[in-house]
Scaffold this motif. Structure first.
Motif, PDB file in Angstrom:
ATOM      1  N   VAL A  85       0.817  -1.077   0.142  1.00  0.00           N
ATOM      2  CA  VAL A  85       0.048  -0.033   0.162  1.00  0.00           C
ATOM      3  C   VAL A  85       0.855   1.214  -0.064  1.00  0.00           C
ATOM      4  O   VAL A  85       2.015   1.158   0.500  1.00  0.00           O
ATOM      5  CB  VAL A  85      -0.737  -0.038   1.194  1.00  0.00           C
ATOM      6  CG1 VAL A  85      -1.906  -1.213   1.270  1.00  0.00           C
ATOM      7  CG2 VAL A  85      -0.169   0.007   2.710  1.00  0.00           C
ATOM      8  N   GLU A  86       0.431   2.392  -0.596  1.00  0.00           N
ATOM      9  CA  GLU A  86       1.162   3.642  -0.547  1.00  0.00           C
ATOM     10  C   GLU A  86       0.122   4.717  -0.030  1.00  0.00           C
ATOM     11  O   GLU A  86      -0.905   4.748  -0.447  1.00  0.00           O
ATOM     12  CB  GLU A  86       1.755   3.787  -2.039  1.00  0.00           C
ATOM     13  CG  GLU A  86       2.860   2.918  -2.471  1.00  0.00           C
ATOM     14  CD  GLU A  86       3.340   3.181  -3.777  1.00  0.00           C
ATOM     15  OE1 GLU A  86       3.021   4.163  -4.267  1.00  0.00           O
ATOM     16  OE2 GLU A  86       4.145   2.358  -4.125  1.00  0.00           O
ATOM     17  N   GLY A  87       0.913   5.682   0.713  1.00  0.00           N
ATOM     18  CA  GLY A  87       0.070   6.703   1.137  1.00  0.00           C
ATOM     19  C   GLY A  87       0.620   7.074   2.393  1.00  0.00           C
ATOM     20  O   GLY A  87       1.897   7.223   2.551  1.00  0.00           O
ATOM     21  N   TRP A  88      -0.287   7.352   3.366  1.00  0.00           N
ATOM     22  CA  TRP A  88       0.350   7.907   4.616  1.00  0.00           C
ATOM     23  C   TRP A  88      -0.631   7.383   5.906  1.00  0.00           C
ATOM     24  O   TRP A  88      -1.706   6.819   5.727  1.00  0.00           O
ATOM     25  CB  TRP A  88       0.494   9.546   4.695  1.00  0.00           C
ATOM     26  CG  TRP A  88      -0.959  10.260   4.486  1.00  0.00           C
ATOM     27  CD1 TRP A  88      -1.433  10.501   3.195  1.00  0.00           C
ATOM     28  CD2 TRP A  88      -2.085  10.569   5.497  1.00  0.00           C
ATOM     29  NE1 TRP A  88      -2.759  11.124   3.263  1.00  0.00           N
ATOM     30  CE2 TRP A  88      -3.192  10.945   4.812  1.00  0.00           C
ATOM     31  CE3 TRP A  88      -2.116  10.304   6.966  1.00  0.00           C
ATOM     32  CZ2 TRP A  88      -4.098  11.463   5.399  1.00  0.00           C
ATOM     33  CZ3 TRP A  88      -3.363  10.757   7.374  1.00  0.00           C
ATOM     34  CH2 TRP A  88      -4.514  11.259   6.692  1.00  0.00           C
ATOM     35  N   ALA A  89       0.137   7.510   7.098  1.00  0.00           N
ATOM     36  CA  ALA A  89      -0.778   7.130   8.239  1.00  0.00           C
ATOM     37  C   ALA A  89      -0.254   8.112   9.406  1.00  0.00           C
ATOM     38  O   ALA A  89       0.915   8.605   9.537  1.00  0.00           O
ATOM     39  CB  ALA A  89      -0.270   5.738   8.707  1.00  0.00           C
ATOM     40  N   ARG A  90      -1.152   8.437  10.153  1.00  0.00           N
ATOM     41  CA  ARG A  90      -0.959   9.618  11.315  1.00  0.00           C
ATOM     42  C   ARG A  90      -1.507   9.196  12.592  1.00  0.00           C
ATOM     43  O   ARG A  90      -2.697   8.768  12.680  1.00  0.00           O
ATOM     44  CB  ARG A  90      -1.413  10.883  10.935  1.00  0.00           C
ATOM     45  CG  ARG A  90      -1.204  11.990  11.944  1.00  0.00           C
ATOM     46  CD  ARG A  90      -1.617  13.235  11.362  1.00  0.00           C
ATOM     47  NE  ARG A  90      -2.765  13.257  10.730  1.00  0.00           N
ATOM     48  CZ  ARG A  90      -2.936  13.897   9.377  1.00  0.00           C
ATOM     49  NH1 ARG A  90      -1.883  14.163   8.633  1.00  0.00           N
ATOM     50  NH2 ARG A  90      -4.400  13.741   9.031  1.00  0.00           N
ATOM     51  N   TRP A  91      -0.822   9.226  13.735  1.00  0.00           N
ATOM     52  CA  TRP A  91      -1.404   9.100  15.224  1.00  0.00           C
ATOM     53  C   TRP A  91      -1.396  10.453  15.639  1.00  0.00           C
ATOM     54  O   TRP A  91      -0.505  11.446  15.449  1.00  0.00           O
ATOM     55  CB  TRP A  91      -0.664   8.139  15.777  1.00  0.00           C
ATOM     56  CG  TRP A  91      -0.608   6.881  15.649  1.00  0.00           C
ATOM     57  CD1 TRP A  91       0.439   6.262  15.366  1.00  0.00           C
ATOM     58  CD2 TRP A  91      -1.469   6.008  16.111  1.00  0.00           C
ATOM     59  NE1 TRP A  91       0.078   4.755  15.176  1.00  0.00           N
ATOM     60  CE2 TRP A  91      -1.247   4.629  15.798  1.00  0.00           C
ATOM     61  CE3 TRP A  91      -2.650   6.088  16.835  1.00  0.00           C
ATOM     62  CZ2 TRP A  91      -1.883   3.522  16.298  1.00  0.00           C
ATOM     63  CZ3 TRP A  91      -3.620   5.029  16.929  1.00  0.00           C
ATOM     64  CH2 TRP A  91      -2.991   3.511  16.674  1.00  0.00           C
ATOM     65  N   THR A  92      -2.500  10.726  16.085  1.00  0.00           N
ATOM     66  CA  THR A  92      -2.650  12.274  16.944  1.00  0.00           C
ATOM     67  C   THR A  92      -3.071  11.844  18.330  1.00  0.00           C
ATOM     68  O   THR A  92      -4.222  11.383  18.720  1.00  0.00           O
ATOM     69  CB  THR A  92      -3.506  13.162  16.328  1.00  0.00           C
ATOM     70  OG1 THR A  92      -3.243  13.611  15.026  1.00  0.00           O
ATOM     71  CG2 THR A  92      -3.644  14.814  17.134  1.00  0.00           C
ATOM     72  N   VAL A  93      -2.166  12.100  19.497  1.00  0.00           N
ATOM     73  CA  VAL A  93      -2.477  11.646  21.072  1.00  0.00           C
ATOM     74  C   VAL A  93      -2.883  12.861  21.557  1.00  0.00           C
ATOM     75  O   VAL A  93      -1.895  14.085  21.384  1.00  0.00           O
ATOM     76  CB  VAL A  93      -1.298  10.974  21.358  1.00  0.00           C
ATOM     77  CG1 VAL A  93      -1.550  10.385  22.762  1.00  0.00           C
ATOM     78  CG2 VAL A  93      -0.932   9.679  20.449  1.00  0.00           C
TER      79      VAL A  93
END
Length: 149
Positions: A85-93
């Motif tokens: 898979v190509e793209g992005w992932a983000r955690w916001t805590v």
């Protein structure tokens, strides 16, 4: 509609301060210890690593993650994903007054793995359900890990 593109969003309520949650999430090489579907994760250098992920369905995804943003003050961890898979992932805590913290996971990817591309239309509901099961198990695993810390 682009049948190969997926957007995911999960919000986890966790029993620990935001700084503690962030500290666990910023060590992806340790995810396999608490997240059963992350079968392997290895650092390549200070900004990138690889992971192999498999949930309920009988396929695994291999990805390379490269740090795009690391901001402890804002509670943000963001990576680009390449591979199956190509793209992005983000955690916001962020802190939460009554439960400890909340971790928002957002991901936008385009499927590159040939089998998943061929099954894009008929299997889309199964792929989304597979992701939801994986995220549910990840939340449970992280909550247990935080209680043990």
């Amino acid at each position: 509609m682009d049948w190969h593109r997926y957007r995911f969003r999960s919000l986890w309520t966790l029993p620990a301060p935001a700084a503690t949650v962030y500290a666990v999430l910023e060590r992806p090489e340790e995810y396999p210890r608490w997240w059963p579907q992350v079968r392997a994760a290895h650092r390549l250098d200070g900004r990138s690593g690889t992971a192999r992920i498999r949930s309920v369905l009988p396929y695994a995804l291999a990805v390379t993650l490269t740090e795009r943003r690391r901001d402890p003050a804002a509670g943000v961890l963001e990576v680009t994903l390449t591979g199956d898979v190509e793209g992005w992932a983000r955690w916001t805590v962020t802190p939460h007054e009554t439960v400890g913290s909340r971790a928002l996971y957002e991901q936008e990817v385009r499927v590159r793995k040939p089998l998943l591309r061929r099954l894009a239309v008929p299997a889309r509901p199964l792929l989304r359900a597979n992701h939801a099961l994986m995220m549910r198990a990840g939340r449970r695993g992280l909550a247990a890990r935080l209680r043990a810390v």
